[in-house]
Design a protein around this motif. Structure first.
Motif, PDB file in Angstrom:
ATOM      1  N   LEU A   1      -7.423   1.148  -3.849  1.00  0.00           N
ATOM      2  CA  LEU A   1      -8.427   1.155  -2.966  1.00  0.00           C
ATOM      3  C   LEU A   1      -8.284   2.529  -2.119  1.00  0.00           C
ATOM      4  O   LEU A   1      -7.176   2.802  -1.785  1.00  0.00           O
ATOM      5  CB  LEU A   1      -8.236  -0.166  -1.931  1.00  0.00           C
ATOM      6  CG  LEU A   1      -8.142  -1.412  -2.702  1.00  0.00           C
ATOM      7  CD1 LEU A   1      -7.737  -2.523  -1.874  1.00  0.00           C
ATOM      8  CD2 LEU A   1      -9.580  -1.689  -3.512  1.00  0.00           C
ATOM      9  N   PRO A   2      -9.317   2.804  -1.682  1.00  0.00           N
ATOM     10  CA  PRO A   2      -9.442   3.976  -0.489  1.00  0.00           C
ATOM     11  C   PRO A   2      -8.805   3.375   0.372  1.00  0.00           C
ATOM     12  O   PRO A   2      -8.630   2.221   1.211  1.00  0.00           O
ATOM     13  CB  PRO A   2     -10.794   4.401  -0.435  1.00  0.00           C
ATOM     14  CG  PRO A   2     -11.453   2.903  -1.069  1.00  0.00           C
ATOM     15  CD  PRO A   2     -10.875   2.185  -1.978  1.00  0.00           C
ATOM     16  N   VAL A   3      -8.208   4.373   1.156  1.00  0.00           N
ATOM     17  CA  VAL A   3      -7.542   4.257   2.496  1.00  0.00           C
ATOM     18  C   VAL A   3      -8.322   3.947   3.765  1.00  0.00           C
ATOM     19  O   VAL A   3      -9.535   4.472   3.611  1.00  0.00           O
ATOM     20  CB  VAL A   3      -6.662   5.464   2.988  1.00  0.00           C
ATOM     21  CG1 VAL A   3      -5.895   5.238   4.382  1.00  0.00           C
ATOM     22  CG2 VAL A   3      -5.315   5.714   2.011  1.00  0.00           C
ATOM     23  N   ARG A   4      -8.272   2.504   4.334  1.00  0.00           N
ATOM     24  CA  ARG A   4      -9.153   2.458   5.437  1.00  0.00           C
ATOM     25  C   ARG A   4      -9.457   3.550   6.332  1.00  0.00           C
ATOM     26  O   ARG A   4      -8.280   3.953   6.697  1.00  0.00           O
ATOM     27  CB  ARG A   4      -8.866   1.262   5.963  1.00  0.00           C
ATOM     28  CG  ARG A   4      -8.872  -0.044   5.124  1.00  0.00           C
ATOM     29  CD  ARG A   4      -8.447  -1.236   5.781  1.00  0.00           C
ATOM     30  NE  ARG A   4      -8.196  -1.318   7.064  1.00  0.00           N
ATOM     31  CZ  ARG A   4      -7.411  -2.310   8.193  1.00  0.00           C
ATOM     32  NH1 ARG A   4      -7.188  -3.353   7.231  1.00  0.00           N
ATOM     33  NH2 ARG A   4      -7.142  -1.763   8.969  1.00  0.00           N
TER      34      ARG A   4
ATOM     35  N   SER B   1       0.919  -1.088   0.022  1.00  0.00           N
ATOM     36  CA  SER B   1      -0.014  -0.109  -0.129  1.00  0.00           C
ATOM     37  C   SER B   1       0.775   1.356   0.069  1.00  0.00           C
ATOM     38  O   SER B   1       1.850   1.374   0.851  1.00  0.00           O
ATOM     39  CB  SER B   1      -1.014  -0.175   1.230  1.00  0.00           C
ATOM     40  OG  SER B   1      -1.602   1.309   1.266  1.00  0.00           O
ATOM     41  N   PRO B   2       0.543   2.136  -0.867  1.00  0.00           N
ATOM     42  CA  PRO B   2       1.389   3.464  -0.833  1.00  0.00           C
ATOM     43  C   PRO B   2       1.346   4.311   0.677  1.00  0.00           C
ATOM     44  O   PRO B   2       2.159   5.018   0.889  1.00  0.00           O
ATOM     45  CB  PRO B   2       0.558   4.302  -1.851  1.00  0.00           C
ATOM     46  CG  PRO B   2      -0.152   3.351  -2.815  1.00  0.00           C
ATOM     47  CD  PRO B   2      -0.664   2.220  -1.852  1.00  0.00           C
ATOM     48  N   ARG B   3       0.516   3.931   1.408  1.00  0.00           N
ATOM     49  CA  ARG B   3       0.157   4.485   2.774  1.00  0.00           C
ATOM     50  C   ARG B   3       1.591   4.217   3.551  1.00  0.00           C
ATOM     51  O   ARG B   3       1.861   5.004   4.550  1.00  0.00           O
ATOM     52  CB  ARG B   3      -0.939   4.302   3.562  1.00  0.00           C
ATOM     53  CG  ARG B   3      -1.131   3.064   3.981  1.00  0.00           C
ATOM     54  CD  ARG B   3      -2.451   2.790   4.637  1.00  0.00           C
ATOM     55  NE  ARG B   3      -2.252   1.355   5.301  1.00  0.00           N
ATOM     56  CZ  ARG B   3      -3.233   1.194   6.138  1.00  0.00           C
ATOM     57  NH1 ARG B   3      -4.228   1.938   6.645  1.00  0.00           N
ATOM     58  NH2 ARG B   3      -3.139  -0.081   6.740  1.00  0.00           N
TER      59      ARG B   3
ATOM     60  N   ASP C   1       2.002   6.590  -6.273  1.00  0.00           N
ATOM     61  CA  ASP C   1       0.885   6.596  -7.427  1.00  0.00           C
ATOM     62  C   ASP C   1       0.435   5.327  -7.708  1.00  0.00           C
ATOM     63  O   ASP C   1      -0.227   5.281  -8.853  1.00  0.00           O
ATOM     64  CB  ASP C   1       1.492   7.412  -8.552  1.00  0.00           C
ATOM     65  CG  ASP C   1       1.633   9.258  -7.911  1.00  0.00           C
ATOM     66  OD1 ASP C   1       1.069   9.485  -7.143  1.00  0.00           O
ATOM     67  OD2 ASP C   1       2.719   9.311  -8.824  1.00  0.00           O
ATOM     68  N   TYR C   2       0.435   4.609  -6.918  1.00  0.00           N
ATOM     69  CA  TYR C   2      -0.188   3.036  -7.098  1.00  0.00           C
ATOM     70  C   TYR C   2       0.799   2.344  -8.376  1.00  0.00           C
ATOM     71  O   TYR C   2      -0.167   1.745  -9.235  1.00  0.00           O
ATOM     72  CB  TYR C   2      -1.688   2.967  -7.439  1.00  0.00           C
ATOM     73  CG  TYR C   2      -2.583   3.738  -5.984  1.00  0.00           C
ATOM     74  CD1 TYR C   2      -2.569   2.738  -5.106  1.00  0.00           C
ATOM     75  CD2 TYR C   2      -2.707   4.845  -6.120  1.00  0.00           C
ATOM     76  CE1 TYR C   2      -3.496   3.376  -4.040  1.00  0.00           C
ATOM     77  CE2 TYR C   2      -3.376   5.518  -5.069  1.00  0.00           C
ATOM     78  CZ  TYR C   2      -3.699   4.477  -4.128  1.00  0.00           C
ATOM     79  OH  TYR C   2      -4.499   5.172  -2.878  1.00  0.00           O
ATOM     80  N   ALA C   3       1.806   2.666  -8.661  1.00  0.00           N
ATOM     81  CA  ALA C   3       2.545   2.373  -9.871  1.00  0.00           C
ATOM     82  C   ALA C   3       2.524   0.698 -10.175  1.00  0.00           C
ATOM     83  O   ALA C   3       2.095   0.472 -11.176  1.00  0.00           O
ATOM     84  CB  ALA C   3       3.989   2.723  -9.670  1.00  0.00           C
ATOM     85  N   SER C   4       2.713  -0.059  -9.254  1.00  0.00           N
ATOM     86  CA  SER C   4       2.683  -1.337  -9.385  1.00  0.00           C
ATOM     87  C   SER C   4       1.255  -1.967  -9.541  1.00  0.00           C
ATOM     88  O   SER C   4       0.865  -2.861 -10.271  1.00  0.00           O
ATOM     89  CB  SER C   4       3.328  -2.291  -8.452  1.00  0.00           C
ATOM     90  OG  SER C   4       2.628  -2.151  -6.893  1.00  0.00           O
ATOM     91  N   TRP C   5       0.334  -1.372  -8.682  1.00  0.00           N
ATOM     92  CA  TRP C   5      -1.362  -1.995  -8.914  1.00  0.00           C
ATOM     93  C   TRP C   5      -1.606  -1.389 -10.085  1.00  0.00           C
ATOM     94  O   TRP C   5      -2.448  -2.095 -10.802  1.00  0.00           O
ATOM     95  CB  TRP C   5      -2.066  -1.087  -7.952  1.00  0.00           C
ATOM     96  CG  TRP C   5      -1.683  -1.625  -6.470  1.00  0.00           C
ATOM     97  CD1 TRP C   5      -0.718  -2.422  -6.055  1.00  0.00           C
ATOM     98  CD2 TRP C   5      -2.361  -1.183  -5.236  1.00  0.00           C
ATOM     99  NE1 TRP C   5      -0.767  -2.403  -4.580  1.00  0.00           N
ATOM    100  CE2 TRP C   5      -1.429  -1.709  -4.063  1.00  0.00           C
ATOM    101  CE3 TRP C   5      -3.387  -0.548  -4.869  1.00  0.00           C
ATOM    102  CZ2 TRP C   5      -2.076  -1.915  -2.866  1.00  0.00           C
ATOM    103  CZ3 TRP C   5      -3.914  -0.310  -3.698  1.00  0.00           C
ATOM    104  CH2 TRP C   5      -3.135  -0.920  -2.542  1.00  0.00           C
TER     105      TRP C   5
END
Length: 136
Positions: free
Chosen positions: A124-127, A104-106, A112-116
Protein backbone atom coordinates in the motif's frame (compact mmCIF):
# COMPACT_ATOMS: atom_id res chain seq x y z
CA UNK A 1 22.37 -11.88 19.25
CA UNK A 2 18.83 -10.57 18.72
CA UNK A 3 19.18 -11.13 14.98
CA UNK A 4 19.98 -14.81 15.61
CA UNK A 5 16.91 -15.03 17.88
CA UNK A 6 14.46 -13.53 15.38
CA UNK A 7 16.04 -15.59 12.59
CA UNK A 8 15.19 -18.74 14.56
CA UNK A 9 11.60 -17.53 15.01
CA UNK A 10 11.03 -16.77 11.31
CA UNK A 11 13.78 -18.43 9.29
CA UNK A 12 14.17 -17.84 5.58
CA UNK A 13 13.06 -20.53 3.18
CA UNK A 14 11.85 -19.81 -0.35
CA UNK A 15 10.74 -16.47 1.12
CA UNK A 16 12.75 -14.00 3.19
CA UNK A 17 12.84 -14.55 6.94
CA UNK A 18 12.98 -12.12 9.84
CA UNK A 19 16.66 -11.35 9.28
CA UNK A 20 16.10 -10.44 5.63
CA UNK A 21 13.02 -8.38 6.51
CA UNK A 22 15.14 -6.34 8.98
CA UNK A 23 12.98 -7.15 11.98
CA UNK A 24 15.83 -6.21 14.32
CA UNK A 25 15.80 -2.68 12.89
CA UNK A 26 12.10 -2.46 13.73
CA UNK A 27 12.68 -3.72 17.29
CA UNK A 28 15.68 -1.42 17.76
CA UNK A 29 13.70 1.64 16.66
CA UNK A 30 10.78 0.71 18.88
CA UNK A 31 13.03 0.13 21.90
CA UNK A 32 14.06 3.77 21.55
CA UNK A 33 10.40 4.84 21.34
CA UNK A 34 7.28 2.80 22.04
CA UNK A 35 9.01 -0.15 23.78
CA UNK A 36 11.40 2.01 25.82
CA UNK A 37 10.11 0.50 29.10
CA UNK A 38 11.11 -2.93 27.82
CA UNK A 39 14.80 -2.15 27.32
CA UNK A 40 15.79 -3.77 30.66
CA UNK A 41 13.74 -6.87 29.82
CA UNK A 42 15.54 -7.17 26.47
CA UNK A 43 18.94 -6.76 28.08
CA UNK A 44 18.16 -9.42 30.68
CA UNK A 45 16.66 -11.83 28.14
CA UNK A 46 19.55 -11.52 25.69
CA UNK A 47 22.09 -11.92 28.45
CA UNK A 48 20.32 -14.98 29.87
CA UNK A 49 20.01 -16.65 26.47
CA UNK A 50 23.67 -16.00 25.76
CA UNK A 51 24.63 -17.54 29.13
CA UNK A 52 22.33 -20.50 28.43
CA UNK A 53 24.13 -21.03 25.12
CA UNK A 54 27.53 -20.50 26.76
CA UNK A 55 28.18 -17.33 24.78
CA UNK A 56 27.59 -19.04 21.46
CA UNK A 57 23.90 -18.46 20.70
CA UNK A 58 24.51 -16.47 17.52
CA UNK A 59 27.01 -19.07 16.26
CA UNK A 60 25.11 -22.28 16.90
CA UNK A 61 23.08 -23.93 14.11
CA UNK A 62 19.47 -22.88 13.58
CA UNK A 63 18.12 -26.21 14.87
CA UNK A 64 19.90 -25.78 18.22
CA UNK A 65 18.78 -22.15 18.53
CA UNK A 66 15.23 -23.33 17.88
CA UNK A 67 15.56 -25.93 20.66
CA UNK A 68 16.67 -23.26 23.15
CA UNK A 69 13.72 -21.07 22.19
CA UNK A 70 11.23 -23.97 22.27
CA UNK A 71 12.26 -24.68 25.87
CA UNK A 72 11.66 -21.02 26.70
CA UNK A 73 8.28 -21.08 24.98
CA UNK A 74 7.28 -24.03 27.18
CA UNK A 75 8.66 -22.26 30.27
CA UNK A 76 11.35 -24.91 30.70
CA UNK A 77 14.52 -22.80 30.54
CA UNK A 78 16.65 -22.91 33.70
CA UNK A 79 14.98 -21.07 36.59
CA UNK A 80 18.33 -19.56 37.56
CA UNK A 81 18.35 -17.62 34.30
CA UNK A 82 14.62 -17.04 33.89
CA UNK A 83 12.32 -16.99 36.94
CA UNK A 84 9.39 -18.10 34.75
CA UNK A 85 11.39 -20.53 32.64
CA UNK A 86 11.81 -18.00 29.83
CA UNK A 87 8.17 -17.80 28.78
CA UNK A 88 7.74 -14.02 29.20
CA UNK A 89 10.97 -13.21 27.35
CA UNK A 90 10.07 -15.58 24.54
CA UNK A 91 6.59 -14.11 24.17
CA UNK A 92 7.91 -10.52 24.22
CA UNK A 93 10.45 -11.12 21.46
CA UNK A 94 7.99 -13.22 19.44
CA UNK A 95 5.32 -10.49 19.57
CA UNK A 96 7.79 -7.82 18.47
CA UNK A 97 9.21 -10.08 15.76
CA UNK A 98 5.75 -10.66 14.31
CA UNK A 99 5.01 -6.93 14.42
CA UNK A 100 8.26 -6.15 12.61
CA UNK A 101 7.79 -8.90 10.05
CA UNK A 102 4.14 -8.29 9.16
CA UNK A 103 3.83 -4.56 9.91
CA UNK A 104 4.32 -1.60 7.63
CA UNK A 105 7.86 -1.14 6.30
CA UNK A 106 7.72 2.51 7.35
CA UNK A 107 8.40 1.35 10.91
CA UNK A 108 11.70 -0.31 10.00
CA UNK A 109 10.82 -3.98 9.40
CA UNK A 110 9.18 -5.87 6.54
CA UNK A 111 11.88 -4.67 4.15
CA UNK A 112 10.69 -4.54 0.55
CA UNK A 113 7.27 -5.74 1.76
CA UNK A 114 8.75 -9.23 2.19
CA UNK A 115 5.92 -10.71 4.27
CA UNK A 116 3.17 -8.95 2.35
CA UNK A 117 4.48 -10.38 -0.92
CA UNK A 118 4.74 -13.81 0.71
CA UNK A 119 1.06 -13.81 1.70
CA UNK A 120 -0.13 -12.06 -1.46
CA UNK A 121 -0.97 -8.62 -0.05
CA UNK A 122 -0.27 -5.77 -2.42
CA UNK A 123 2.00 -3.06 -0.98
CA UNK A 124 0.00 0.00 0.00
CA UNK A 125 1.21 3.54 -0.60
CA UNK A 126 2.34 5.39 2.49
CA UNK A 127 -0.51 7.48 3.83
CA UNK A 128 -0.21 11.20 3.30
CA UNK A 129 2.21 11.00 0.42
CA UNK A 130 1.49 11.16 -3.25
CA UNK A 131 2.94 8.37 -5.33
CA UNK A 132 4.57 9.38 -8.59
CA UNK A 133 7.19 8.15 -10.98
CA UNK A 134 10.31 10.19 -11.60
CA UNK A 135 10.71 10.85 -15.29
CA UNK A 136 14.07 11.60 -16.75
Amino acid sequence: MLEAWVDALIPADQDPGARDARVVLYIDRQLARKFKRQQPAYREALSAVDRLAEGQFAQIPLAERSEFLAAMERGEAPQGLFPDGGKAAFEMVLAHTLQGFYGSPRHGGNKDYASWKMIGVAPLPVRGRQQYEVQS
